[in-house]
Design a protein around this motif. Structure first.
Motif, PDB file in Angstrom:
ATOM      1  N   MET A   1      13.947   1.852  -6.111  1.00 47.57           N
ATOM      2  CA  MET A   1      14.148   1.941  -4.694  1.00 47.57           C
ATOM      3  C   MET A   1      14.139   0.544  -4.096  1.00 47.57           C
ATOM      4  N   SER A   2      14.995   0.330  -3.198  1.00 50.23           N
ATOM      5  CA  SER A   2      15.117  -0.971  -2.564  1.00 50.23           C
ATOM      6  C   SER A   2      14.087  -1.121  -1.454  1.00 50.23           C
ATOM      7  N   ASN A   3      13.727  -2.348  -1.177  1.00 48.24           N
ATOM      8  CA  ASN A   3      12.783  -2.654  -0.114  1.00 48.24           C
ATOM      9  C   ASN A   3      13.502  -2.841   1.212  1.00 48.24           C
ATOM     10  N   ASP A   4      14.790  -2.646   1.207  1.00 49.24           N
ATOM     11  CA  ASP A   4      15.601  -2.881   2.390  1.00 49.24           C
ATOM     12  C   ASP A   4      15.362  -1.766   3.404  1.00 49.24           C
ATOM     13  N   ILE A   5      15.228  -2.140   4.653  1.00 46.02           N
ATOM     14  CA  ILE A   5      14.961  -1.175   5.718  1.00 46.02           C
ATOM     15  C   ILE A   5      16.092  -0.162   5.834  1.00 46.02           C
ATOM     16  N   SER A   6      17.304  -0.591   5.623  1.00 46.78           N
ATOM     17  CA  SER A   6      18.457   0.284   5.828  1.00 46.78           C
ATOM     18  C   SER A   6      18.563   1.394   4.793  1.00 46.78           C
ATOM     19  N   THR A   7      17.781   1.350   3.727  1.00 43.81           N
ATOM     20  CA  THR A   7      17.890   2.371   2.687  1.00 43.81           C
ATOM     21  C   THR A   7      17.148   3.650   3.044  1.00 43.81           C
ATOM     22  N   TYR A   8      16.279   3.605   4.030  1.00 43.53           N
ATOM     23  CA  TYR A   8      15.544   4.812   4.406  1.00 43.53           C
ATOM     24  C   TYR A   8      16.265   5.459   5.569  1.00 43.53           C
ATOM     25  N   ASP A   9      16.772   6.664   5.348  1.00 45.59           N
ATOM     26  CA  ASP A   9      17.599   7.294   6.379  1.00 45.59           C
ATOM     27  C   ASP A   9      16.966   8.540   6.993  1.00 45.59           C
ATOM     28  N   GLY A  10      15.815   8.966   6.495  1.00 46.55           N
ATOM     29  CA  GLY A  10      15.189  10.173   7.023  1.00 46.55           C
ATOM     30  C   GLY A  10      14.109   9.868   8.030  1.00 46.55           C
ATOM     31  N   GLN A  11      13.650  10.908   8.687  1.00 49.92           N
ATOM     32  CA  GLN A  11      12.519  10.785   9.606  1.00 49.92           C
ATOM     33  C   GLN A  11      11.271  11.180   8.820  1.00 49.92           C
ATOM     34  N   PRO A  12      10.264  10.300   8.744  1.00 48.68           N
ATOM     35  CA  PRO A  12       9.073  10.619   7.958  1.00 48.68           C
ATOM     36  C   PRO A  12       8.283  11.765   8.577  1.00 48.68           C
ATOM     37  N   SER A  13       7.663  12.531   7.699  1.00 44.36           N
ATOM     38  CA  SER A  13       6.827  13.636   8.173  1.00 44.36           C
ATOM     39  C   SER A  13       5.529  13.079   8.751  1.00 44.36           C
ATOM     40  N   SER A  14       4.779  13.927   9.388  1.00 42.16           N
ATOM     41  CA  SER A  14       3.494  13.539   9.958  1.00 42.16           C
ATOM     42  C   SER A  14       2.548  13.030   8.874  1.00 42.16           C
ATOM     43  N   LEU A  36      -3.988   0.556  -2.438  1.00 39.04           N
ATOM     44  CA  LEU A  36      -3.370   0.697  -3.765  1.00 39.04           C
ATOM     45  C   LEU A  36      -3.413   2.144  -4.242  1.00 39.04           C
ATOM     46  N   ILE A  37      -4.525   2.814  -4.032  1.00 34.79           N
ATOM     47  CA  ILE A  37      -4.647   4.215  -4.449  1.00 34.79           C
ATOM     48  C   ILE A  37      -3.623   5.078  -3.700  1.00 34.79           C
ATOM     49  N   ILE A  38      -3.533   4.896  -2.387  1.00 34.74           N
ATOM     50  CA  ILE A  38      -2.567   5.677  -1.601  1.00 34.74           C
ATOM     51  C   ILE A  38      -1.152   5.389  -2.062  1.00 34.74           C
ATOM     52  N   TRP A  39      -0.829   4.118  -2.240  1.00 33.75           N
ATOM     53  CA  TRP A  39       0.528   3.739  -2.621  1.00 33.75           C
ATOM     54  C   TRP A  39       0.901   4.270  -4.001  1.00 33.75           C
ATOM     55  N   VAL A  40       0.010   4.127  -4.969  1.00 33.20           N
ATOM     56  CA  VAL A  40       0.307   4.580  -6.336  1.00 33.20           C
ATOM     57  C   VAL A  40       0.488   6.092  -6.382  1.00 33.20           C
ATOM     58  N   ILE A  41      -0.340   6.821  -5.652  1.00 39.54           N
ATOM     59  CA  ILE A  41      -0.254   8.280  -5.674  1.00 39.54           C
ATOM     60  C   ILE A  41       0.987   8.788  -4.944  1.00 39.54           C
ATOM     61  N   LYS A  42       1.347   8.167  -3.834  1.00 40.86           N
ATOM     62  CA  LYS A  42       2.399   8.702  -2.965  1.00 40.86           C
ATOM     63  C   LYS A  42       3.751   8.002  -3.048  1.00 40.86           C
ATOM     64  N   LYS A  43       3.860   6.880  -3.758  1.00 41.89           N
ATOM     65  CA  LYS A  43       5.104   6.101  -3.718  1.00 41.89           C
ATOM     66  C   LYS A  43       6.307   6.847  -4.281  1.00 41.89           C
ATOM     67  N   ASP A  44       6.100   7.707  -5.260  1.00 41.93           N
ATOM     68  CA  ASP A  44       7.220   8.455  -5.838  1.00 41.93           C
ATOM     69  C   ASP A  44       7.603   9.667  -4.986  1.00 41.93           C
ATOM     70  N   GLU A  45       6.695  10.113  -4.136  1.00 42.41           N
ATOM     71  CA  GLU A  45       6.951  11.269  -3.282  1.00 42.41           C
ATOM     72  C   GLU A  45       7.639  10.903  -1.972  1.00 42.41           C
ATOM     73  N   SER A  46       7.454   9.652  -1.533  1.00 46.30           N
ATOM     74  CA  SER A  46       7.932   9.279  -0.204  1.00 46.30           C
ATOM     75  C   SER A  46       8.484   7.853  -0.191  1.00 46.30           C
ATOM     76  N   LYS A  47       9.733   7.719   0.204  1.00 46.51           N
ATOM     77  CA  LYS A  47      10.326   6.389   0.353  1.00 46.51           C
ATOM     78  C   LYS A  47       9.645   5.628   1.478  1.00 46.51           C
TER      79      LYS A  47
END
Length: 117
Positions: A1-14, A36-47
């Motif tokens: 996944m790219s770190n570019d802002i333009s790659t995220y096109d959805g509206q994040p959930s609450s 780190l714990i939050i990022w490692v657990i959730k990074k694959d679930e949410s762009k």
């Protein structure tokens, strides 16, 4: 996944917004462990969370380097002014990033070097 802002096109959930915000806010208690714990657990679930996790850790690495440089520059007396400036900037930028994450915005922290892409 790219770190570019333009790659995220959805509206994040609450939940995504809250988790991204918590990465920044919990950094006041544990600089690395909780985000780190939050990022490692959730990074694959949410762009959105992945983006903010990368932003946060790029910020930590960048400002650690800036702190070392400022500390070294205390020899030339410049560092005595730089250290508090970087401290205040880091507090402001973390608070702004937490608010932006909670609002569902993709925020790039100023003066951050992109180590993690």
């Amino acid at each position: 996944m790219s770190n570019d802002i333009s790659t995220y096109d959805g509206q994040p959930s609450s939940d995504e917004r809250i988790m991204a915000m918590l990465m920044y806010l919990l950094s006041f208690i544990t600089t690395i462990i909780a985000p780190l714990i939050i990022w490692v657990i959730k990074k694959d679930e949410s762009k959105f969370i992945n983006f903010h996790g990368k932003q946060y850790f790029n910020f930590v690495i960048s400002y650690f380097i800036y702190g070392i440089v400022a500390y070294i520059l205390t020899i030339a007396l410049i560092g005595f002014a730089l250290i508090p400036i970087f401290f205040v900037l880091s507090l402001i930028f973390i608070i702004v990033a937490a608010v932006k994450a909670y609002n569902g915005e993709m925020y790039v922290i100023p003066l951050t070097i992109r180590f993690i892409k």
